[in-house]
Every structure is written in structure tokens, then in C-alpha cells.
Design an enzyme around this catalytic site. Sequence first.
Site, PDB file in Angstrom:
ATOM      1  CE1 TYR A 144      -3.195   2.902   0.476  1.00  0.00           C
ATOM      2  CE2 TYR A 144      -3.691   2.091   2.676  1.00  0.00           C
ATOM      3  CZ  TYR A 144      -3.926   2.981   1.657  1.00  0.00           C
ATOM      4  OH  TYR A 144      -4.891   3.944   1.798  1.00  0.00           O
ATOM      5  CE  LYS A 172      -6.051   1.991  -1.415  1.00  0.00           C
ATOM      6  NZ  LYS A 172      -6.766   2.066  -0.105  1.00  0.00           N
TER       7      LYS A 172
END
Length: 297
Positions: A144, A172
Site C-alpha cells: 500500500y 495499491k
Amino acid sequence: MSAKETIEKLQNARIITALVTPFKENGQINFGAFPKLIEDLLANHTEGLILAGTTAESPTLTHDEELAIFAAVNKIVDGRIPLIAGVGTNDTRDSVEFVKEVAELGYIDAGLAVTPYYNKPSQEGIYQHFKAIATASDLPIILYNIPGRVVTEIQVETILRLAELENVIAIKECTNTDNLAYLIEKLPKDFLVYTGEDGLAFHTKALGGQGVISVASHILGQEFFEMFAEIDQGSIQKAAAIQRKILPKINALFSVTSPAPIKTVLNAKGYEVGGLRLPLVACTTEESKIILEKIGN
């Protein structure tokens, strides 16, 4: 579940909703609000859920609360879509212990691990942090990268290096189209690239990425689904028209610190997700009015 099995399962997950945490007036989790919210998300093309992520207000959730959320959502979803649990903190030891605990649950498909915040580690420190999490259990890990919230960025070279770890399966990515394009081009073809920026969902899919991990899909799942379908069919202009239509709504959802706007909208739609935990605060009356006007029906 092995990394390969999770990758195969996520192949059908192009629209992943980063789920809000409903709260009661006393600040406790409102578990009773989950069933209607989740069922409506699934009916509107949510193909995976992020639990205890940024949108869930994870900094103000205890690990026990996160585990309770995982259990409650799993009972509702019952295997219909992948569940991804937020497992990362800025404390490597804590993250390692928590990912082990989450892996033992048996029903979480992957863990989402954020770049360490506040500490400002070097790229080598970032690499070692994620490596420790990824090798602590058999739970597949999604990186992330969100420098806008954590200050430190995972540089693309470090991402490519981390992708060599068997248990790191996706990212992500919350930076820009240049980085998205570079990663989609350079990463292994089975490594899944999601944008975490709703406004870049069109760009990511058109560039060959997997899809979006989204806040806006709480209310725009159908639109994302139609846009991605047009891209898959090669109808880029039709997809772009959908993007242009929904972009003002997406911008409204980030006009003040998220998840305050999406909670404003969901409450207005009757989902009883409640307020936020300090230090986050709800939208003001004027902010709410502007947001709801831009969102419309």
C-alpha cells in the site's frame, strides 16, 4: 490459501471497496449496520472488500476491534468475494505478530500493508519492513503506497524488488499515472496493480492495470463496472465519457478528509454508518450540503 490461489481469486476482483466502519453515537462499532451496506455493495458490483484500511479509520481501531470486524464481515460475505485485511502499521514487530494472527483465521484472502508512517525509513528499511511481514506467514500481501498520508513513498525500484518475494502479490498504488504505467509495464504479468485513487480508475484500467481499490464504489459501483466493461470491449471513448461524468462526484468525496464525505453520503442514504472517531470529525453542515448537492441521487 497460497499466493497463486489468491492471485487467481483476485483476477475477478477489479472493483474492491475499502469499507467504512459504522459507529454508534457512543463511538462503538455498529455491527448491525454491516449487513445492509455489504449486501448493497455486492449488488452494485463490489468484487472484493478491504477491511480495517484507511477508509475504515484503522488508526483509531484496536486490533481486537479489527478482528471483530473481520469475523462479522466474513459471516455476511460467506465466501462470495475476496476479503483483504489491513495488517500493516509503522511498527514492524507489531505488524508481523498481527499478520500471523490474521493468517490463522483461515478466511482472509490477503493482507494490505501500508508503508511505515512517521518513522520515515529509508528504501532499504521499507524493503525489510515489507519482507518481514511477507515472510511471517503464508498470507499473501498487497503493498500500500500512499505518500500523501504517510509522507514516505515506496519508490518504483523498491516495488520491483519487493515483487520478487513470493508472497507479495499486488499493490495499491496512490501516486500518479507515470508510476502506474511504469509498474504495469515492468512488474510480472501476474502481479496485480490497483490504483487507490478513484480519479485514476479509468487510467489504471486503460493502461492494463487490474482495477481500483475504492472509496467511491460505496455509491458508484455500477458506474465503475460499466466503465471497466467499456474498456474491456475497446470502447475507450465511451469509458472516458463515464469517467468524466463521475469525476465531479469523486472529487466531492475527497473535498475534505476521507472518510468524512462518504460517511455523510451513506448516512443520507440511510445506511447508519454514523460519525468518525477523533481526531477525524464529521463534515460541517455547509460541507455536507455541498457534497450532497454534487453527489445528487
